[in-house]
Design a protein around this motif. Structure first.
Motif, PDB file in Angstrom:
ATOM      1  N   ASN A  17       2.407  -3.044  -3.349  1.00  0.00           N
ATOM      2  CA  ASN A  17       3.049  -4.119  -4.121  1.00  0.00           C
ATOM      3  C   ASN A  17       1.999  -5.073  -4.702  1.00  0.00           C
ATOM      4  O   ASN A  17       2.158  -6.295  -4.696  1.00  0.00           O
ATOM      5  CB  ASN A  17       4.042  -4.886  -3.249  1.00  0.00           C
ATOM      6  CG  ASN A  17       5.147  -3.977  -2.734  1.00  0.00           C
ATOM      7  OD1 ASN A  17       5.721  -3.196  -3.499  1.00  0.00           O
ATOM      8  ND2 ASN A  17       5.432  -4.062  -1.431  1.00  0.00           N
ATOM      9  N   LYS A  47      -0.152  -7.272  -7.069  1.00  0.00           N
ATOM     10  CA  LYS A  47       0.164  -8.060  -8.268  1.00  0.00           C
ATOM     11  C   LYS A  47      -0.990  -8.970  -8.686  1.00  0.00           C
ATOM     12  O   LYS A  47      -0.830  -9.800  -9.584  1.00  0.00           O
ATOM     13  CB  LYS A  47       1.408  -8.913  -8.017  1.00  0.00           C
ATOM     14  CG  LYS A  47       2.669  -8.113  -7.764  1.00  0.00           C
ATOM     15  CD  LYS A  47       3.859  -9.002  -7.493  1.00  0.00           C
ATOM     16  CE  LYS A  47       5.104  -8.165  -7.218  1.00  0.00           C
ATOM     17  NZ  LYS A  47       6.283  -9.029  -6.906  1.00  0.00           N
ATOM     18  N   LYS A  57       3.748  -0.095 -13.333  1.00  0.00           N
ATOM     19  CA  LYS A  57       4.571  -0.243 -12.138  1.00  0.00           C
ATOM     20  C   LYS A  57       4.532   1.028 -11.301  1.00  0.00           C
ATOM     21  O   LYS A  57       4.368   2.134 -11.818  1.00  0.00           O
ATOM     22  CB  LYS A  57       6.015  -0.551 -12.530  1.00  0.00           C
ATOM     23  CG  LYS A  57       6.216  -1.890 -13.228  1.00  0.00           C
ATOM     24  CD  LYS A  57       7.683  -2.089 -13.601  1.00  0.00           C
ATOM     25  CE  LYS A  57       7.878  -3.430 -14.300  1.00  0.00           C
ATOM     26  NZ  LYS A  57       9.312  -3.642 -14.674  1.00  0.00           N
ATOM     27  N   THR A  63       0.722  -0.538  -7.046  1.00  0.00           N
ATOM     28  CA  THR A  63       1.657  -1.554  -7.545  1.00  0.00           C
ATOM     29  C   THR A  63       3.073  -1.271  -7.058  1.00  0.00           C
ATOM     30  O   THR A  63       3.986  -2.056  -7.313  1.00  0.00           O
ATOM     31  CB  THR A  63       1.626  -1.586  -9.083  1.00  0.00           C
ATOM     32  OG1 THR A  63       1.931  -0.276  -9.586  1.00  0.00           O
ATOM     33  CG2 THR A  63       0.269  -2.031  -9.594  1.00  0.00           C
TER      34      THR A  63
END
Length: 546
Positions: free
Chosen positions: A56, A58, A111, A141
């Motif tokens: 995840n 970012k 993504k 991601t």
């Protein structure tokens, strides 16, 4: 008494400063102590922000912390980002040592994608240059890290040497996939075969892929047929099944389709026609009316996409031509501005020793159109004339002179003024060449037993060990048999076999879109050392495994 005390005081001051200086210098020194063991341990990653294999992800910045001062070397050459980014990473510091490396991500990340920042061997410690080999920073991601792998090897389809840095690319095969994707889009995954023939992919996603290899002029992962070499795996890569690829990927330069570029006058009486691609059936036809005494000679320049056109100088401002190659046709006008013709330059291909395999050539920079044999004298022992035969090779501005060579003999080759006249009616000055032959015992011989079980059409090249691209001799076979190569100069040699599938007596390259592979080239397993009066016999098995 005062002088004695002053002397003692002064020397104590000197000793004190010396000791202080020693400690300061010792503390400032970052290298290993004299006599200590050499540090051969590469730097270690202590921690990273965000952590290694984060999910995840970012962030826009990554920091890598090491256990010692490190520096970056050849970063532009070593760093591979997979999947590729449109905007390169900003990596610092460069040019100075630091205990951390900062990576700034400028691009927008995809993504649910696993990314790999592969530094190769770019990170090394500051003191001993110990490399942190194949260092990668991996993150995703999405909510998991892809973990599939595949590996293989890459080679040059024609040359027996390791390719330069080769980029290996995987394209996901889905509903939008076409073979032309390699010309316009970056791949889904990239890695490199840098300083080796082996490549490895890690952290891949399950699926079907096209695999290609590129030796690029620019590291953009987009195939440019004019500049790049390409290779492709014959089958679709299916992961996780194809984790190890057993067939090497052979990279090759495609032959480009013919395209005329330009024509220009380079000197008075000489025009060059530049083109790209296939040169077969290339013709230049003069459209302009010219005097009856007008002469012209057209030659393709060896190793270049250029046709040289020499002609009788004319007192006019231009000539019109048609340049054609099968169905392609261009009509052009060449403007004349040059005032000076090229001066005639003549040289020989042999000087000093004339080996028995050698042919004596006279080469010129302009075409020779007239030879006066009454002004050419070949002799031995300075007076005894010998017979010779001349062969003009118009395609190369060369004239071969053939004559019987005797062992351990001295030859005098003389070309008097005006023996040669070129297209501009310029003649030569006196040329003298003194050559000497050796004895037959000064040379060696190789007998090569060819095992060709499938009766392939094969080109057998004997290659010089000193210059591995130089063909010493070439023979053609289509069955098993024995080939003899005699009168070989003492040096190392090797052999190359080209499977000439279409029997056109040359090696043919491949084509990516047509999915045709280059003709297979097999190199003999070792170099053979030939010595004077020495005979070798070896076996070459022609194994054309697909």
């Amino acid at each position: 008494m005062y002088q004695i005390l002053n002397f003692v005081k002064t020397n104590y001051t000197f000793i004190f400063l010396t000791i202080v200086s020693f400690f300061i210098l010792s503390c400032a020194k970052t290298g290993r102590p004299d006599g200590g063991p050499k540090d051969e341990t590469p730097p270690l990653l202590v921690t990273s922000e965000p952590s290694y294999k984060s999910i995840n992800f970012k962030e826009k910045e990554v920091k890598l912390y090491f256990n010692e001062f490190v520096k970056l070397k050849d970063l532009n050459k070593q760093l591979i980002v997979s999947p590729p980014l449109k905007t390169p990473l900003l990596v610092s510091p460069q040019g100075t040592a630091s205990k951390f490396i900062k990576i700034k991500i400028v691009d927008t990340l995809k993504k649910n994608t696993t990314y790999i920042f592969n530094f190769g061997n770019a990170i090394e410690d500051n003191n001993e240059n110990n490399k942190l080999e194949n260092f990668k920073y991996v993150f995703s991601t999405g909510n998991y890290i892809d973990s599939l792998k595949t590996s293989g090897i890459v080679k040059d389809a024609y040359k027996n040497k390791q390719p330069k840095k080769t980029n290996i690319a995987l394209y996901r095969i889905d509903s939008t996939f076409t073979d032309s994707i390699v010309f316009k889009e970056k791949p889904n995954y990239v890695t490199s075969a840098l300083d080796t023939t082996k490549f490895d992919f890690t952290n891949l996603k399950e699926g079907k892929y096209l695999l290609i290899a590129l030796e690029e002029s620019f590291n953009d992962y987009i195939y440019n047929p004019k500049l790049d070499k390409i290779g492709f795996y014959k089958d679709t890569i299916t992961l996780p099944k194809d984790s190890i690829l057993t067939t090497p990927i052979s990279i090759f330069k495609e032959e480009q389709p013919y395209r005329f570029i330009r024509a220009k006058e380079v000197s008075k009486g000489k025009i060059i026609f530049a083109f790209e691609g296939k040169k077969e059936n290339l013709h230049v036809k003069l459209l302009s009316k010219v005097p009856e005494e007008y002469k012209s000679i057209a030659q393709l320049e060896k190793g270049k996409d250029t046709l040289n056109y020499w002609h009788t100088p004319l007192d006019r401002d231009s000539l019109n031509f048609v340049v054609s190659n099968n169905k392609f046709l261009d009509t052009i006008t060449v403007k004349f501005r040059k005032k000076k013709i090229d001066s005639l330059k003549i040289s020989s291909t042999i000087s000093g020793v004339l080996h028995f395999r050698d042919t004596f050539f006279i080469e010129s920079n302009t075409p020779i159109i007239k030879i006066d044999t009454t002004k050419i004298n070949f002799s031995i022992k300075d007076s005894i004339a010998i017979n010779y035969k001349k062969i003009t090779i118009d395609k190369e501005n060369r004239i071969a002179f053939l004559f019987d060579k005797q062992e351990n003999e001295n030859y005098n080759l003389q070309f008097l003024p005006a023996a040669f006249q070129d297209i501009y009616k310029v003649t030569n000055d006196t040329l003298n060449y003194k050559l000497k032959t050796k004895e037959v015992e000064d040379y060696g011989k190789i007998t090569l037993n060819i095992e060709n079980p499938n009766s392939e059409n094969v080109i057998i090249d004997l290659l010089s060990g000193k210059d591995k691209d130089k063909i010493v001799d070439r023979k053609y076979v289509n069955n098993s048999g024995k080939l003899v190569f005699n009168l070989l100069e003492p040096q190392t040699y090797t052999f190359r076999a080209i499977i000439d599938a279409n029997n056109n007596k040359k090696w043919d390259t491949g084509n990516y879109l047509l999915k045709t592979f280059p003709e297979k080239v097999i190199y003999y397993k070792e170099e053979l050392e030939v010595r004077a009066n020495y005979f070798l016999e070896n076996t070459f098995i022609i194994n054309n495994l697909k």
